[in-house]
Design a protein around this motif. Structure first.
Motif, PDB file in Angstrom:
ATOM      1  N   ILE A   1      27.409  44.672   3.114  1.00  0.00           N
ATOM      2  CA  ILE A   1      28.771  45.187   2.929  1.00  0.00           C
ATOM      3  C   ILE A   1      28.971  45.596   1.471  1.00  0.00           C
ATOM      4  N   ARG A   2      29.454  46.836   1.266  1.00  0.00           N
ATOM      5  CA  ARG A   2      29.688  47.356  -0.080  1.00  0.00           C
ATOM      6  C   ARG A   2      31.166  47.574  -0.381  1.00  0.00           C
ATOM      7  N   PHE A   3      31.978  47.730   0.668  1.00  0.00           N
ATOM      8  CA  PHE A   3      33.426  47.906   0.475  1.00  0.00           C
ATOM      9  C   PHE A   3      34.141  47.174   1.593  1.00  0.00           C
ATOM     10  N   TRP A   4      35.279  46.548   1.241  1.00  0.00           N
ATOM     11  CA  TRP A   4      36.013  45.691   2.194  1.00  0.00           C
ATOM     12  C   TRP A   4      37.482  45.731   1.796  1.00  0.00           C
ATOM     13  N   ASN A   5      38.318  46.425   2.575  1.00  0.00           N
ATOM     14  CA  ASN A   5      39.710  46.625   2.154  1.00  0.00           C
ATOM     15  C   ASN A   5      40.611  45.470   2.574  1.00  0.00           C
ATOM     16  N   LYS A   6      41.882  45.575   2.197  1.00  0.00           N
ATOM     17  CA  LYS A   6      42.853  44.520   2.500  1.00  0.00           C
ATOM     18  C   LYS A   6      43.033  44.362   4.018  1.00  0.00           C
ATOM     19  N   GLY A   7      42.991  45.485   4.747  1.00  0.00           N
ATOM     20  CA  GLY A   7      43.107  45.401   6.206  1.00  0.00           C
ATOM     21  C   GLY A   7      41.989  44.584   6.815  1.00  0.00           C
ATOM     22  N   ALA A   8      40.780  44.709   6.263  1.00  0.00           N
ATOM     23  CA  ALA A   8      39.653  43.905   6.743  1.00  0.00           C
ATOM     24  C   ALA A   8      39.872  42.430   6.433  1.00  0.00           C
ATOM     25  N   GLU A   9      40.436  42.137   5.265  1.00  0.00           N
ATOM     26  CA  GLU A   9      40.748  40.750   4.917  1.00  0.00           C
ATOM     27  C   GLU A   9      41.721  40.150   5.927  1.00  0.00           C
ATOM     28  N   ASP A  10      42.772  40.925   6.252  1.00  0.00           N
ATOM     29  CA  ASP A  10      43.796  40.424   7.172  1.00  0.00           C
ATOM     30  C   ASP A  10      43.255  40.248   8.585  1.00  0.00           C
ATOM     31  N   LEU A  11      42.395  41.168   9.026  1.00  0.00           N
ATOM     32  CA  LEU A  11      41.903  41.128  10.400  1.00  0.00           C
ATOM     33  C   LEU A  11      40.867  40.028  10.604  1.00  0.00           C
ATOM     34  N   TYR A  12      39.933  39.928   9.672  1.00  0.00           N
ATOM     35  CA  TYR A  12      38.803  39.019   9.878  1.00  0.00           C
ATOM     36  C   TYR A  12      38.957  37.676   9.165  1.00  0.00           C
ATOM     37  N   GLY A  13      39.851  37.601   8.175  1.00  0.00           N
ATOM     38  CA  GLY A  13      40.044  36.343   7.464  1.00  0.00           C
ATOM     39  C   GLY A  13      39.126  36.150   6.277  1.00  0.00           C
ATOM     40  N   TRP A  14      38.139  37.041   6.102  1.00  0.00           N
ATOM     41  CA  TRP A  14      37.231  36.963   4.955  1.00  0.00           C
ATOM     42  C   TRP A  14      37.810  37.760   3.789  1.00  0.00           C
ATOM     43  N   LYS A  15      37.916  37.161   2.607  1.00  0.00           N
ATOM     44  CA  LYS A  15      38.324  37.882   1.415  1.00  0.00           C
ATOM     45  C   LYS A  15      37.204  38.826   0.986  1.00  0.00           C
ATOM     46  N   ALA A  16      37.574  39.884   0.233  1.00  0.00           N
ATOM     47  CA  ALA A  16      36.581  40.870  -0.203  1.00  0.00           C
ATOM     48  C   ALA A  16      35.467  40.211  -0.999  1.00  0.00           C
TER      49      ALA A  16
ATOM     50  N   GLN B   1      25.781  39.555  10.755  1.00  0.00           N
ATOM     51  CA  GLN B   1      25.883  38.102  10.801  1.00  0.00           C
ATOM     52  C   GLN B   1      27.323  37.638  10.620  1.00  0.00           C
ATOM     53  N   LEU B   2      28.125  38.446   9.910  1.00  0.00           N
ATOM     54  CA  LEU B   2      29.498  38.046   9.603  1.00  0.00           C
ATOM     55  C   LEU B   2      30.444  38.283  10.774  1.00  0.00           C
ATOM     56  N   LEU B   3      30.262  39.384  11.506  1.00  0.00           N
ATOM     57  CA  LEU B   3      31.277  39.819  12.473  1.00  0.00           C
ATOM     58  C   LEU B   3      30.830  39.816  13.931  1.00  0.00           C
ATOM     59  N   TYR B   4      29.548  39.619  14.198  1.00  0.00           N
ATOM     60  CA  TYR B   4      29.086  39.786  15.571  1.00  0.00           C
ATOM     61  C   TYR B   4      28.359  38.536  16.060  1.00  0.00           C
TER      62      TYR B   4
ATOM     63  N   GLN C   1      34.102  41.413  18.440  1.00  0.00           N
ATOM     64  CA  GLN C   1      33.752  40.798  17.165  1.00  0.00           C
ATOM     65  C   GLN C   1      34.368  39.403  17.077  1.00  0.00           C
ATOM     66  N   VAL C   2      34.020  38.686  16.012  1.00  0.00           N
ATOM     67  CA  VAL C   2      34.586  37.357  15.780  1.00  0.00           C
ATOM     68  C   VAL C   2      35.136  37.296  14.364  1.00  0.00           C
ATOM     69  N   THR C   3      36.202  36.520  14.181  1.00  0.00           N
ATOM     70  CA  THR C   3      36.811  36.351  12.868  1.00  0.00           C
ATOM     71  C   THR C   3      36.200  35.146  12.162  1.00  0.00           C
TER      72      THR C   3
END
Length: 674
Positions: free
Chosen positions: A165-180, A190-193, A220-222
């Motif tokens: 992963i090279r870029f991870w926006n705020k929406g991704a943080e909110d959806l998956y729970g992982w901070k950038a 490994q992170l999402l599937y 996917q999984v959070t």
């Protein structure tokens, strides 16, 4: 001021020497520039603020306000601070040059001026200024786009070809729970599937390499392990040479949307199955009704027959009742349960018997616990049917625990808000009692969960279940205005959550009807298109001292009623008849006599709806027993006479002749029939 668009730009010359101004003015104008002049600093400030030029040539040595002061004030003004300034001076001291550059000037031209040098430097700094403006504009666009990436609710991420992963926006943080900071640099697979999706991802990447883009749905999984469904769009990013370098992914959470779609499709499927089952049930009821009635009549008519024959009659009656009970279970799925015995029910009382049954009869390998809140609200319902719901659920839980485990029952008050109601098609805003039955048993796959409420669907071995238990549960709950949710995982157990609308009231006891006597010679009109039903019903009623007229359709019934209107006490009408159905027949009878006593009969139509829409006095569900028929008839006729206020009329309710006496209220016109 109007500027010729074909010119290279606007130059302001600030010099107190007229000769220098004139020569430089002519040269720059001839070179394609629009030229303005000012002879001192004050004029330069005024002109620049009114119509900012593209570049200023500023002499340092001027009377009053010198070039340094003029430059300082130009740079301090918001309107003129970005205008490039080139100093013109005969001074060659380095200190003076440094001072001018520190004030914001971009260059120095030393007098005497070389016009070609002046032109070259002006063009250079104008190009630099235009480039700066372009870069600033692009940077502003980038900042705006970056801001949009941060405020969008979609999850946007970029991964390299090694899935890092090279870029991870705020929406991704909110959806998956992982901070950038946690996600960047990690392997996205490994992170999402889950492991089960690896094959799908391989096919996806192969498709992406061929077409350059892909879109579809992914599971996917959070960070918390919650399973979600996303609408995913993948784009292959390439470098200047056209080589793939990264993958841009935009994911939209559609978990709730898919849940609603699944609920809607399940409801549609159950409705279709219910329609089919209801039609079959209607035909079966018409078959079972005369069998049940005949079996009862034969036992009554032939009391001295040998014991073996009596046993056969009893067997016929018992199995007809079993068939009728099975059909009623199907109808409970299709239309719910009729509210004949609806009262205020305190559900706390239902759990004590359930608890006793579980503790006394369930295997000791099952650890049982119950948690019922003492302040539970009441519900309006049928206690017997609600008891049936609980029993079906706990028995199902027991069967899911062949090797033992934990079974928990709990109940509490909940208030369903707008969001929850929006996400559950059967839920409404308001107070509910939530009953939870949870086990740690074998669990069910999503495919099985999707079908468990269908009638006759079962995962049990042949002969160990009809597949009607949960369909009955759903029918009863639905008829009470409630709904049921199920969550299950293979190997981890199942939880049923039953939601029933709550009311603030106290429970009232049920009073059973007493045994009813025989008739008093009243004339009953029986209307049904099934000849066996007409025959057995006629024999049953005549056995219990009623007079009977029969009609095989609505048209024949109307003719008979017109002929015996003053003698017929009550009418039994089958709702499902060809040509002229029950509803139309009832309306015609009510036009002939608005106060005619009518009992609706059906193996399909819901009694509550029939009583409300057709305004019949009572309803019998096929197949009905002789006892149910006699109780209903006596109840209506007894109530009809009891409503009179005259003791004389009451005493006249006898069996004189073959005609029941028509009773009238005192001070009521003679044509007002009950």
């Amino acid at each position: 001021m109007n500027i010729d668009p074909t010119q290279k730009g606007v130059i302001l010359i600030v010099d107190d020497t007229p000769t220098n101004l004139e020569v430089l003015f002519d040269f720059l104008a001839a070179s394609g520039f629009s030229v303005l002049v000012a002879e001192d600093g004050e004029s330069a400030l005024a002109r620049s603020e009114y119509a900012p030029p593209d570049l200023i040539l500023l002499d340092i040595l001027m009377p009053g306000m010198d070039g340094f002061e003029t430059c300082s004030r130009l740079k301090a003004n918001q309107l003129t601070k970005d205008i490039p300034i080139i100093f013109m001076t005969a001074l060659s001291e380095t200190v003076d040059k440094v001072k001018g550059l520190n004030l914001g000037a971009v260059d120095y031209i030393t007098k005497p001026l070389q016009h070609e040098e002046v032109l070259a430097r002006i063009e250079l700094h104008l190009r630099l200024q235009n480039l700066t403006k372009t870069l600033q504009k692009q940077n502003q666009q980038i900042r705006e786009q970056a801001a949009l990436l941060e405020i969008t609710t979609d999850a946007i991420l970029v991964k390299d070809l090694d899935n890092q992963i090279r870029f991870w926006n705020k929406g991704a943080e909110d959806l998956y729970g992982w901070k950038a900071i946690e996600a960047i640099g990690k392997n996205v697979n490994q992170l999402l599937y889950s492991v089960e999706t690896e094959f799908q991802l391989q096919n996806l990447e192969e498709s992406l390499a061929l077409s350059g883009s892909w879109q579809g749905e992914l599971h996917q999984v959070t960070k918390e392990g919650k399973e979600i469904i996303v609408a995913s769009r993948w784009t292959l990013m390439r470098d200047e040479d056209g080589q793939a370098k990264s993958i841009l992914t935009v994911n939209t959470d559609i978990t709730e949307k898919k849940q609603l779609e699944a609920q809607f499709l399940r409801a549609q499927r159950l409705e279709s199955i219910g329609t089919l089952a209801g039609g079959i049930a209607h035909d079966l009821n018409n078959i079972l009704t005369p069998i049940l009635t005949a079996a009862q009549l034969l036992q009554l008519k032939l009391p001295n027959i040998d014991q073996r024959s009596q046993q056969m009659f009893s067997t016929i009656e018992t199995n007809a009742k079993r068939g009728a009970a099975l059909v009623k279970q199907v109808l409970q799925f299709t239309r719910g349960v009729e509210g004949k015995k609806r009262t205020i029910v305190q559900v706390n009382h239902l759990f004590s018997e359930i608890e006793q049954i579980v503790q006394e009869t369930f295997p000791k390998s099952i650890e049982f616990s119950i948690n019922i809140k003492s302040d539970l609200w009441a519900i309006v319902g049928d206690a017997t049917h609600l008891h049936q719901v609980l029993m079906n659920l706990v028995v199902n839980a027991r069967d899911a625990l062949p090797d033992g485990g934990t079974l928990k029952i709990s109940a509490k008050n909940v208030f369903i808000d707008e969001h929850y109601a929006r996400m559950n098609l059967e839920a409404n805003l308001g107070p509910y009692i939530m009953i939870s039955v949870t086990d740690t048993g074998i669990g069910m796959s999503p495919e099985v969960v999707d079908r468990i409420f269908e009638p006759f669907f079962t995962t049990k071995e042949f002969g160990k279940g009809t597949g009607l238990g949960l369909s009955t549960v759903r029918g009863i709950i639905t008829s009470h205005g409630g709904f049921v949710n199920v969550s299950s995982h293979v190997g981890r157990g199942t939880e049923f959550k039953v939601f029933l609308p709550a009311v603030e009231a106290t429970a009232t006891p049920l009073v059973e009807n007493l045994e009813l006597p025989k008739g008093n010679g009243e004339l009953v009109l029986v209307i049904d298109d099934e000849a066996p039903i007409l025959e057995t019903t006629k024999i049953s009623l005549e056995t219990y001292n009623y007079k009977v007229l029969t009609a095989s359709d609505g048209i024949e019934a109307l003719a008979l009623y017109a002929q015996y209107k003053d003698k017929i006490s009550i009418v039994l009408v089958d709702m499902m008849m060809p040509s002229m159905d029950g509803a139309l027949t009832i309306r015609a009878l009510q036009k002939m006599n608005p106060h005619v006593l009518i009992i609706g009969v059906s193996g399909l139509v819901a009694g509550d709806k029939l009583i409300e829409t057709a305004r019949v006095k009572a309803f019998l569900s096929k197949p009905y027993t002789t006892k149910e028929l006699l109780q209903t008839l006596h109840s209506l006729l007894f109530q009809d006479v009891r409503n009179t206020k005259s003791a004389t009329n009451w005493n006249r309710w006898d069996t004189i002749g073959t005609n029941p006496i028509i009773c009238y209220l005192e001070n009521t016109p003679k044509n007002h029939h009950f």
